[in-house]
Each structure stands twice: as structure tokens, then as C-alpha cells.
Design a protein around this motif. Structure first.
Motif, mmCIF file in Angstrom:
data_model
loop_
_atom_site.group_PDB
_atom_site.id
_atom_site.type_symbol
_atom_site.label_atom_id
_atom_site.label_comp_id
_atom_site.label_asym_id
_atom_site.label_seq_id
_atom_site.Cartn_x
_atom_site.Cartn_y
_atom_site.Cartn_z
ATOM 1 N N ARG A 1 0.861 -1.185 0.000
ATOM 2 C CA ARG A 1 0.000 0.000 0.000
ATOM 3 C C ARG A 1 0.894 1.230 0.000
ATOM 4 O O ARG A 1 2.041 1.199 0.440
ATOM 5 C CB ARG A 1 -0.919 -0.008 1.216
ATOM 6 N N GLY A 2 0.336 2.327 -0.487
ATOM 7 C CA GLY A 2 1.087 3.569 -0.516
ATOM 8 C C GLY A 2 0.185 4.721 -0.889
ATOM 9 O O GLY A 2 -1.040 4.567 -1.011
ATOM 10 N N ARG A 3 0.799 5.881 -1.078
ATOM 11 C CA ARG A 3 0.000 7.061 -1.401
ATOM 12 C C ARG A 3 0.798 8.022 -2.270
ATOM 13 O O ARG A 3 1.996 8.227 -2.049
ATOM 14 C CB ARG A 3 -0.427 7.781 -0.114
ATOM 15 N N ALA A 4 0.135 8.577 -3.261
ATOM 16 C CA ALA A 4 0.723 9.595 -4.123
ATOM 17 C C ALA A 4 0.186 10.954 -3.689
ATOM 18 O O ALA A 4 -1.027 11.146 -3.626
ATOM 19 C CB ALA A 4 0.361 9.320 -5.590
ATOM 20 N N GLU B 1 -3.514 15.062 -2.209
ATOM 21 C CA GLU B 1 -3.272 13.783 -2.855
ATOM 22 C C GLU B 1 -3.340 13.893 -4.380
ATOM 23 O O GLU B 1 -3.900 14.844 -4.931
ATOM 24 C CB GLU B 1 -4.294 12.748 -2.384
ATOM 25 N N VAL B 2 -2.735 12.903 -5.041
ATOM 26 C CA VAL B 2 -2.767 12.819 -6.505
ATOM 27 C C VAL B 2 -3.746 11.701 -6.855
ATOM 28 O O VAL B 2 -3.453 10.520 -6.709
ATOM 29 C CB VAL B 2 -1.361 12.513 -7.073
ATOM 30 N N LYS B 3 -4.925 12.088 -7.322
ATOM 31 C CA LYS B 3 -6.003 11.132 -7.562
ATOM 32 C C LYS B 3 -5.899 10.475 -8.942
ATOM 33 O O LYS B 3 -5.442 11.085 -9.899
ATOM 34 C CB LYS B 3 -7.361 11.841 -7.470
ATOM 35 N N HIS B 4 -6.339 9.224 -8.991
ATOM 36 C CA HIS B 4 -6.542 8.502 -10.257
ATOM 37 C C HIS B 4 -5.354 8.624 -11.215
ATOM 38 O O HIS B 4 -5.500 8.989 -12.375
ATOM 39 C CB HIS B 4 -7.814 9.018 -10.936
ATOM 40 N N HIS C 1 -8.521 9.303 -2.971
ATOM 41 C CA HIS C 1 -7.781 9.925 -1.874
ATOM 42 C C HIS C 1 -6.272 9.779 -2.051
ATOM 43 O O HIS C 1 -5.511 10.049 -1.123
ATOM 44 C CB HIS C 1 -8.212 9.316 -0.536
ATOM 45 N N GLY C 2 -5.853 9.361 -3.246
ATOM 46 C CA GLY C 2 -4.432 9.244 -3.525
ATOM 47 C C GLY C 2 -3.796 7.932 -3.087
ATOM 48 O O GLY C 2 -2.609 7.712 -3.319
#
Length: 338
Positions: free
Chosen positions: A31-34, A62-65, A85-86
Motif C-alpha cells: 500500500r502507498g500514497r501519491a 493527494e494525486v487522484k486517479h 484519496h491518492g
């Protein structure tokens, strides 16, 4: 005023944060997040800088999609994308992952934005490190542990949780203290009776992913064994309240048990919140898998009475309420864990 006006219209460069996760020889889970890089310095001091860093951690852009590439050491590329939600999640079958692991049983890889020509500056030349744990074949059991008031002084039972707020906002990571003896106890569990078992430690908390780097640094600087850190999104909290879903902590624990069906587990938590309820339900669901439950006692008489009553005449799994790490160490030695 000028500072906040500039910050309001400034477009920060992009980054990717990966959350240390886990897998097997044939199962990859990450898992992670941009999101935008807010340039948070966890060493900053002074009340203004501490409050500003807390704001940056909670108010993320956040950077979506957007598409994400995960490049393994053998050159294989896994692809996923971020949600509204990124966040991104990659769970898939990958063969021979154990061959890619280092001496500490971690598979290191690179994560990047699929489109390097995105119209924003990307930090670290669009190369972000990630890693997952592939437990050693020498492991005899695994440990799933809470963080707040289990290994880190937090104050979750304080009135209106004011201690949680104060400790999170006004204390740097370097000023946060582990519970006495906790790092040594966890390292003994990690090493096991042989001293070389490499039993995996999974850190599972109700804290939001926004605090990931903060907690990661806390564990590192206090010499806790390296292990996956599994938190939750703010969205999951409201979803649980609205739809009656299981707590995210419980979902993560069940995921670990499913991934390692032959690995016995020790559960460690505190008596302040819902650990006792969650652990009891899991032990009843997997009576042959849970070796023991350790619950740190909290300074709250009503909560201790409630939690202890849960285990009246309970025979499924050994349960120990501990006042300090020495009691846990003594019991673990008696049980043959260390």
C-alpha cells in the motif's frame, strides 16, 4: 500572512510514499500514497514549526486517479492506480519473491509515476523506494502489536484524549519515549529461543496513514525490530461508524492470518481502547493460531474492570495483563517464546 498566501497558491512537487508491507514467496501486498511533497521536517522544533508540520501531515494534497509502476529487482513491473484519496493498493500473485529478498528478509523495489511527463515536478527523479517483508523460513511465530500506549506513550485514555493531541502536535519524534523495556522485549520475540528465528513483527494501529513517517522514525530511532506498519485512512474511520464495518485494525490482522495460515501469532495491545475486544474475537475465530494475548494495563479503573471482565473464565488462549515489560518477558520465557 504572506507566508500562508504563498503556501495557498504554491504547487508543491509530487512524491510517492510507500508503506512497508508484507508477502510470501508467491503473494505481493503493498500500500502507498501519491501526494504533494509538503517538505515536512520531523526534526523541526518550536511550537510554530511543530504545529505547521502537524497541519502538513493532516492536510495532504493527494494525486487522484494516476497510474503507478512498481519495478521489482528482477525487472518485473507491476501496475496499479491511486483512488480518490491518492491511496494505492497492489495485491497480486508473483512467483519466487523469496529469491529477491535480502539477508533481512525484505524485498526492495522502486515505485514511480507511470507517466514521467506529468505536468508537475516529481521529486527523487521519479524513483521512490518501497519494500515488503517475506518472513524467514526460520520463523516459529509472528507478533502482531498495537502501537499507541502499547509501545509508545500516547495517552489514549486521557480525558478528551488531550494527551494524544499534545503528544502528537507538540513533541518531536526524538522526544517521544517508548514504554520502558519494550524495545528489548520485541527484539527478544523477534530473535526467538534460538536467537536467530527472525520472527516477523507486524505493527498495526488505529492511527491514520498521515502519521506513517512519524511512527516509522519512532520505531527506528528506538531500535524496535523492523516490520510492516499497517495504519488506516480517515475514510475508513467514518465508514466503520456509518456502515458498522469491522475496525480497520481487525481487518488488517485477519489479512495477516490469511496470508500466513501456518504461522502461529502472538497478539500484543493495551487495555485502553478496543484491543481486548478485537483480540478476543480473533482468538475465538482462530483458537489454534493465537499463542497468547498480552494486554498492557492502563491507568483507568473503569476500563480495566471492563476489559478484565471480558476474560472471566476464558480458556481459549493464554491472556496476560501486564504492568511492565518485565512481566511480559518472564511470561514469554515461561511459554518458550524467548
Amino acid at each position: 500572512m504572506y507566508y500562508f498566501s504563498v503556501m495557498l497558491f504554491k504547487k508543491d512537487p509530487l512524491q510517492i510514499i510507500t508503506f512497508d508491507a508484507y508477502g510470501t514467496n508467491s503473494h505481493f501486498y503493498l500500500r502507498g500514497r501519491a501526494l504533494e511533497d509538503e517538505s515536512i521536517n520531523l526534526d523541526d522544533k518550536g511550537w510554530f514549526n511543530l504545529m505547521l508540520n502537524t497541519w502538513k501531515r493532516l492536510e495532504t494534497d493527494e494525486v487522484k486517479h494516476t497510474n503507478i509502476d512498481i519495478t521489482l529487482p528482477n525487472g518485473q513491473v507491476l501496475q496499479t492506480s491511486t483512488d480518490n484519496h491518492g491511496y494505492f493498493k497492489m495485491e497480486t500473485a508473483v512467483h519466487d519473491l523469496q529469491k529477491l529478498a535480502n539477508e533481512e528478509d525484505w524485498v526492495n523495489f522502486q515505485v514511480s509515476y507511470s507517466n514521467p511527463n506529468i505536468k508537475r515536478k516529481i521529486t527523487h527523479e521519479n524513483r521512490f523506494p518501497g519494500k515488503i517483508l517475506i518472513p524467514s523460513k526460520k520463523a516459529v511465530f509472528g507478533v502482531i502489536t498495537d502501537i499507541d500506549d502499547t509501545i509508545l506513550h500516547t495517552g489514549v485514555v486521557s480525558t478528551l484524549k488531550w494527551r494524544v493531541l499534545f503528544n502528537t502536535v507538540f513533541k518531536t519524534v526524538k522526544n517521544r519515549l517508548p514504554l520502558t523495556g519494550a524495545p528489548d522485549f520485541y527484539n527478544q520475540l523477534h530473535r526467538g529461543t534460538s536467537g536467530e528465528n527472525s520472527n516477523p513483527i507486524f505493527y498495526v494501529s488505529h492511527s491514520p496513514w498521515n502519521l506513517y513517517r512519524y511512527l516509522e522514525l519512532f520505531l527506528k530511532q528506538n531500535d524496535f525490530p523492523k516490520g510492516p506498519i499497517l495504519l488506516r485512512s480517515f475514510n475508513s474511520f467514518f465508514k466503520m461508524k456509518r456502515d458498522g464495518h469491522k475496525p480497520q485494525k481487525q481487518i488488517e490482522i485477519l489479512g495477516i492470518l490469511k496470508t500466513y495460515p501456518a504461522l502461529p501469532i502472538i497478539l500484543i495491545g493495551d487495555s485502553g481502547e478496543r484491543d481486548a475486544d478485537i483480540y478476543k474475537e480473533i482468538a475465538e475465530q482462530f483458537p489454534d493460531r493465537i499463542l497468547a494475548i498480552y494486554l498492557r494495563s492502563v491507568n483507568h479503573k473503569k476500563r480495566m474492570i471492563r476489559v478484565k471482565s471480558l476474560f472471566d473464565n476464558y480458556k481459549t488462549t493464554p491472556v496476560l495483563f501486564v504492568e511492565n515489560s518485565d512481566q511480559a518477558v518472564a511470561h514469554a520465557k515461561k511459554m518458550g517464546f524467548i
